[in-house]
Write a protein that holds these residues in place. Structure first.
Motif, PDB file in Angstrom:
ATOM      1  N   PRO A 174      -2.354  -1.128   6.403  1.00 56.98           N
ATOM      2  CA  PRO A 174      -1.328  -2.185   6.586  1.00 56.98           C
ATOM      3  C   PRO A 174      -1.496  -3.330   5.583  1.00 56.98           C
ATOM      4  CG  PRO A 174      -2.193  -1.474   8.695  1.00 56.98           C
ATOM      5  CD  PRO A 174      -3.023  -0.804   7.662  1.00 56.98           C
ATOM      6  N   LEU A 175      -2.728  -3.788   5.411  1.00 57.83           N
ATOM      7  CA  LEU A 175      -2.946  -4.877   4.446  1.00 57.83           C
ATOM      8  C   LEU A 175      -2.560  -4.433   3.035  1.00 57.83           C
ATOM      9  CD1 LEU A 175      -6.260  -6.807   5.219  1.00 57.83           C
ATOM     10  CD2 LEU A 175      -3.904  -7.624   5.260  1.00 57.83           C
ATOM     11  N   ALA A 176      -2.920  -3.188   2.719  1.00 59.84           N
ATOM     12  CA  ALA A 176      -2.587  -2.680   1.382  1.00 59.84           C
ATOM     13  C   ALA A 176      -1.078  -2.680   1.169  1.00 59.84           C
ATOM     14  CB  ALA A 176      -3.158  -1.272   1.203  1.00 59.84           C
ATOM     15  N   ILE A 177      -0.325  -2.400   2.244  1.00 62.82           N
ATOM     16  CA  ILE A 177       1.137  -2.423   2.110  1.00 62.82           C
ATOM     17  C   ILE A 177       1.627  -3.856   1.870  1.00 62.82           C
ATOM     18  CG2 ILE A 177       3.338  -1.989   3.300  1.00 62.82           C
ATOM     19  CD1 ILE A 177       1.963   0.345   4.730  1.00 62.82           C
ATOM     20  N   PHE A 178       1.024  -4.821   2.620  1.00 58.94           N
ATOM     21  CA  PHE A 178       1.387  -6.237   2.376  1.00 58.94           C
ATOM     22  C   PHE A 178       1.130  -6.612   0.925  1.00 58.94           C
ATOM     23  CE2 PHE A 178       0.280  -7.514   7.003  1.00 58.94           C
ATOM     24  CZ  PHE A 178       1.543  -7.102   7.410  1.00 58.94           C
ATOM     25  N   TRP A 179      -0.033  -6.234   0.447  1.00 59.13           N
ATOM     26  CA  TRP A 179      -0.466  -6.697  -0.876  1.00 59.13           C
ATOM     27  C   TRP A 179       0.213  -5.961  -2.018  1.00 59.13           C
ATOM     28  CZ3 TRP A 179      -6.441  -6.512   0.405  1.00 59.13           C
ATOM     29  CH2 TRP A 179      -6.714  -7.522   1.332  1.00 59.13           C
ATOM     30  N   PHE A 180       0.278  -4.631  -1.896  1.00 60.80           N
ATOM     31  CA  PHE A 180       0.726  -3.859  -3.062  1.00 60.80           C
ATOM     32  C   PHE A 180       2.051  -3.146  -2.831  1.00 60.80           C
ATOM     33  CE2 PHE A 180      -3.994  -3.583  -2.778  1.00 60.80           C
ATOM     34  CZ  PHE A 180      -4.282  -4.444  -3.813  1.00 60.80           C
ATOM     35  N   GLY A 181       2.623  -3.299  -1.631  1.00 64.32           N
ATOM     36  CA  GLY A 181       3.854  -2.578  -1.343  1.00 64.32           C
ATOM     37  C   GLY A 181       3.583  -1.097  -1.176  1.00 64.32           C
ATOM     38  N   ILE A 182       4.666  -0.313  -1.194  1.00 62.22           N
ATOM     39  CA  ILE A 182       4.507   1.129  -1.032  1.00 62.22           C
ATOM     40  C   ILE A 182       4.478   1.754  -2.409  1.00 62.22           C
ATOM     41  CG2 ILE A 182       5.730   3.191  -0.236  1.00 62.22           C
ATOM     42  CD1 ILE A 182       6.201   1.797   2.331  1.00 62.22           C
ATOM     43  N   GLY A 183       3.393   2.430  -2.735  1.00 57.71           N
ATOM     44  CA  GLY A 183       3.328   3.028  -4.068  1.00 57.71           C
ATOM     45  C   GLY A 183       1.906   3.319  -4.496  1.00 57.71           C
ATOM     46  N   MET A 184       1.761   3.578  -5.782  1.00 61.63           N
ATOM     47  CA  MET A 184       0.498   4.035  -6.346  1.00 61.63           C
ATOM     48  C   MET A 184      -0.650   3.057  -6.107  1.00 61.63           C
ATOM     49  SD  MET A 184      -1.026   6.447  -7.881  1.00 61.63           S
ATOM     50  CE  MET A 184       0.030   7.546  -8.787  1.00 61.63           C
ATOM     51  N   THR A 185      -0.415   1.746  -6.392  1.00 60.59           N
ATOM     52  CA  THR A 185      -1.516   0.783  -6.326  1.00 60.59           C
ATOM     53  C   THR A 185      -2.183   0.772  -4.953  1.00 60.59           C
ATOM     54  OG1 THR A 185      -0.057  -0.538  -7.711  1.00 60.59           O
ATOM     55  CG2 THR A 185      -2.125  -1.541  -7.076  1.00 60.59           C
ATOM     56  N   GLY A 186      -1.362   0.764  -3.911  1.00 55.13           N
ATOM     57  CA  GLY A 186      -1.899   0.736  -2.550  1.00 55.13           C
ATOM     58  C   GLY A 186      -2.746   1.957  -2.264  1.00 55.13           C
ATOM     59  N   LYS A 187      -2.225   3.127  -2.666  1.00 61.18           N
ATOM     60  CA  LYS A 187      -2.959   4.376  -2.447  1.00 61.18           C
ATOM     61  C   LYS A 187      -4.325   4.314  -3.132  1.00 61.18           C
ATOM     62  CE  LYS A 187       0.429   7.489  -3.632  1.00 61.18           C
ATOM     63  NZ  LYS A 187       0.909   8.851  -3.933  1.00 61.18           N
ATOM     64  N   VAL A 188      -4.313   3.910  -4.394  1.00 61.90           N
ATOM     65  CA  VAL A 188      -5.557   3.854  -5.167  1.00 61.90           C
ATOM     66  C   VAL A 188      -6.544   2.901  -4.486  1.00 61.90           C
ATOM     67  CG1 VAL A 188      -6.573   3.114  -7.362  1.00 61.90           C
ATOM     68  CG2 VAL A 188      -4.482   4.481  -7.344  1.00 61.90           C
ATOM     69  N   TYR A 189      -6.017   1.804  -3.970  1.00 59.44           N
ATOM     70  CA  TYR A 189      -6.886   0.834  -3.312  1.00 59.44           C
ATOM     71  C   TYR A 189      -7.592   1.454  -2.104  1.00 59.44           C
ATOM     72  CZ  TYR A 189      -8.480  -3.275  -0.824  1.00 59.44           C
ATOM     73  OH  TYR A 189      -9.260  -4.182  -0.161  1.00 59.44           O
ATOM     74  N   ILE A 190      -6.838   2.154  -1.259  1.00 56.80           N
ATOM     75  CA  ILE A 190      -7.427   2.774  -0.060  1.00 56.80           C
ATOM     76  C   ILE A 190      -8.486   3.816  -0.467  1.00 56.80           C
ATOM     77  CG2 ILE A 190      -6.942   4.163   2.007  1.00 56.80           C
ATOM     78  CD1 ILE A 190      -5.773   1.363   2.099  1.00 56.80           C
ATOM     79  N   ILE A 191      -8.155   4.628  -1.449  1.00 59.08           N
ATOM     80  CA  ILE A 191      -9.094   5.668  -1.911  1.00 59.08           C
ATOM     81  C   ILE A 191     -10.359   5.023  -2.472  1.00 59.08           C
ATOM     82  CG2 ILE A 191      -9.406   7.522  -3.600  1.00 59.08           C
ATOM     83  CD1 ILE A 191      -6.306   7.934  -3.347  1.00 59.08           C
ATOM     84  N   PHE A 192     -10.137   3.946  -3.224  1.00 47.45           N
ATOM     85  CA  PHE A 192     -11.262   3.220  -3.815  1.00 47.45           C
ATOM     86  C   PHE A 192     -12.214   2.697  -2.740  1.00 47.45           C
ATOM     87  CE2 PHE A 192     -12.677  -1.174  -4.776  1.00 47.45           C
ATOM     88  CZ  PHE A 192     -13.636  -0.880  -5.734  1.00 47.45           C
ATOM     89  N   ILE A 193     -11.645   2.067  -1.704  1.00 51.54           N
ATOM     90  CA  ILE A 193     -12.478   1.545  -0.613  1.00 51.54           C
ATOM     91  C   ILE A 193     -13.264   2.685   0.045  1.00 51.54           C
ATOM     92  CG2 ILE A 193     -12.406   0.502   1.705  1.00 51.54           C
ATOM     93  CD1 ILE A 193     -11.795  -1.617  -0.141  1.00 51.54           C
ATOM     94  N   GLY A 194     -12.592   3.817   0.240  1.00 46.36           N
ATOM     95  CA  GLY A 194     -13.253   4.950   0.871  1.00 46.36           C
ATOM     96  C   GLY A 194     -14.410   5.484   0.052  1.00 46.36           C
ATOM     97  N   GLY A 195     -14.225   5.599  -1.253  1.00 44.38           N
ATOM     98  CA  GLY A 195     -15.270   6.168  -2.114  1.00 44.38           C
ATOM     99  C   GLY A 195     -16.381   5.186  -2.427  1.00 44.38           C
ATOM    100  N   LEU A 196     -16.067   3.897  -2.344  1.00 38.34           N
ATOM    101  CA  LEU A 196     -17.042   2.869  -2.722  1.00 38.34           C
ATOM    102  C   LEU A 196     -18.293   2.924  -1.841  1.00 38.34           C
ATOM    103  CD1 LEU A 196     -17.254   0.428  -4.683  1.00 38.34           C
ATOM    104  CD2 LEU A 196     -16.537  -1.012  -2.785  1.00 38.34           C
ATOM    105  N   VAL A 197     -18.081   3.096  -0.535  1.00 37.16           N
ATOM    106  CA  VAL A 197     -19.207   2.999   0.405  1.00 37.16           C
ATOM    107  C   VAL A 197     -20.304   4.039   0.124  1.00 37.16           C
ATOM    108  CG1 VAL A 197     -19.859   3.158   2.835  1.00 37.16           C
ATOM    109  CG2 VAL A 197     -17.832   1.862   2.169  1.00 37.16           C
TER     110      VAL A 197
END
Lengths: 261, 262
Positions: free
Chosen positions: B121-144
């Motif tokens: 949800p936050l990613a949608i607020f920040w980056f809208g619907i599209g590539m950037t949001g997806k990359v952000y979620i994937i990034f958070i997942g892989g970072l840990v």
């Protein structure tokens, strides 16, 4: 005060004066590992510290190498009080402790490299000591491709390459089989004769001690470690395990050790 | 060897083949016989037909199959690589420098227990619907996993080797470079597959909720349009693509590890 007690007539490479070391585990339990140990080693002397397991031998070495401070007493190396790990001391470990991701030559070059010696110069140094320890042809092998004896040769060459003038060998042949061990004992004699250093050698093997030592320092068999007796070995080299004086001394030490155990 | 009965490799292949074949036949049978209504499940044949149709046809979801796969690939590669590129050095530095550990660790521990999907949800607020949001979620997942494995790897460096390097007069940075990083490498390689699996899950979740193209989006569209075959096609494509990426990462990992051992 300790300063005044020092024997200033003769220069020693290593001098331990009334060295004691205790470890604290938790609040109340204090384990005394060394108790008023006195050890001296002259330049180019081969001193063997003989004692069974759990007699504080390794702790003594860690104090000499400067990895730890004594609880009481003083340790001097090259007439300087030991305060930090000393690059002039080469440590050879029972468990090899080579860099597994470095080749033989890479391991031997490590010390000179970290001390900022140029690539050409340190390659030269490494090749020289590879020859000394008899590892020609194995320069590009990785530690896991080497036998125990060869690994220990790398450890010895690494200490030499580091320009150490004192070698501390902590049960270096403890993990080798009996035959390799005997062979390596002869090899270390050959290396030491070729390139003299002050050597402190820890072992629990009486034969090894008599074969190698100028002086044997016998520790007591239980904690805290105390010096029990010192033997000066003047059997001429090369020694044979079957020489009469060799056998006599060995028996004497063995009998004595049975008493202290 | 285990005590299991050994089957010849050739026979094993046919047994496995048979198992898949039976699955497909049973599936085809229960659909075409009408046991299961077509609103719940489409037959394997119609899925295959749809597959060939979707190679060129953009209807009914707005993009060809190739475009969906490409969009998903792009997102996973960007997010995964970014996670490794930032996570591994960060973990290494945290493992060796107490100050960096003290600075980053509290924030990291705060973020760690939050499932990456909860960021959508936050990613949608920040980056809208599209590539950037997806990359952000994937990034958070892989970072840990990238941070944790690199961090643990440094902590596992042999203290005796470090002590020895100190006696050679090595600086803290030199020890980090020459001992800690090589010591941590096996753990870092271990993180590659773990991070990939998490990233892949995150990709699908992000595409289900916050996307207008991609295989996850294809599945959502199938649900909205009541087309089970579209959903199944999307799932199968995710399986195949995921398998291929996993295979490639595994090959790279093996190559790196053997380079390490030589």
């Amino acid at each position: 005060m300790e300063e005044a007690n020092r024997d200033i007539k003769e220069a020693y490479k290593i001098e331990c004066i009334n060295v004691s070391k205790s470890y604290n585990y938790g609040e109340k339990t204090e384990v005394k590992v060394l108790d008023k140990v006195n050890i001296k080693a002259k330049e180019n002397e081969f001193v063997v510290v003989l004692g069974p397991g759990q007699s504080g031998k390794t702790t003594l070495f860690r104090l000499i190498a400067g990895f730890e401070r004594p609880t009481a007493g003083e340790v001097y190396v090259n007439d300087k009080k030991v305060a930090s790990p000393n690059p002039k001391i080469g440590f050879v470990f029972q468990k090899y402790m080579l860099f597994p991701w470095k080749t033989v030559i890479g391991n031997i070059e490590m010390g000179p490299k970290l001390m900022g010696i140029s690539k050409k110069k340190r390659r030269e140094i490494a090749n020289y000591y590879i020859k000394l320890v008899g590892l020609e042809g194995f320069e590009n092998y990785y530690p896991n491709q080497l036998s125990g004896g060869m690994k220990q040769r790398v450890g010895i060459a690494r200490s030499y390459a580091n320009n150490a003038d004192i070698l501390l060998l902590d049960e270096p042949f403890g993990q080798l089989d009996a035959q390799t061990r005997m062979f390596m004992e002869k090899e270390i004699m050959r290396m030491w004769n070729q390139e003299k250093k002050t050597v402190c050698f820890v072992t629990n093997n009486v034969d090894e001690a008599v074969f190698l030592a100028d002086r044997i320092i016998c520790l007591e068999g239980k904690l805290p470690g105390r010096v029990n007796k010192i033997y000066n070995v003047d059997i001429p080299r090369p020694r044979e395990f079957t020489d009469i004086p060799f056998i006599k001394l060995r028996e004497e030490i063995k009998n004595n050790m049975e008493l202290i155990l | 060897m285990n005590g299991r009965e050994q089957v010849k490799v050739k026979n094993l292949f046919w047994i496995s083949f048979l198992s898949i074949l039976i699955l497909i036949l049973v599936w085809q049978f229960i659909v075409s016989s009408g046991i299961v209504p077509s609103t719940m499940l489409d037959s394997p044949l119609s899925v295959i037909r749809l597959f060939f149709d979707k190679l060129t046809n953009v209807n009914p979801d707005g993009a060809t199959l190739g475009a969906h796969v490409l969009a998903s690939l792009q997102a996973i590669l960007l997010g995964y690589l970014l996670a490794l590129l930032i996570g591994i050095p960060l973990g290494l530095l945290m493992g060796w420098y107490a100050v960096i550990d003290g600075l980053v660790r509290p924030i990291f521990e705060l973020v760690r227990p939050i499932p990456p999907v909860a960021w959508i949800p936050l990613a949608i607020f920040w980056f809208g619907i599209g590539m950037t949001g997806k990359v952000y979620i994937i990034f958070i997942g892989g970072l840990v996993p990238a941070v944790i494995n690199a961090y643990t790897g440094v902590l596992m460096s042999n203290p005796v080797l470090i002590q020895m390097a100190k006696t050679y007069g090595a600086s803290k940075w030199q020890i980090f470079k020459t001992i800690c990083i090589p010591s941590a490498l096996p753990m870092i390689f271990g993180a590659l597959q773990v991070a990939l699996a998490i990233c892949w899950t995150c990709l699908v979740a992000a595409e289900l909720l916050a996307s207008d193209v991609g295989l996850g989006y294809l599945i959502t569209m199938g649900r909205r349009l009541l087309l089970p075959k579209l959903v199944i096609l999307g799932m199968l494509m995710l399986g195949v693509t995921g398998f291929i990426i996993g295979y490639i990462v595994d090959k790279i990992e093996r190559h790196l590890v053997s380079g390490l051992r030589r």
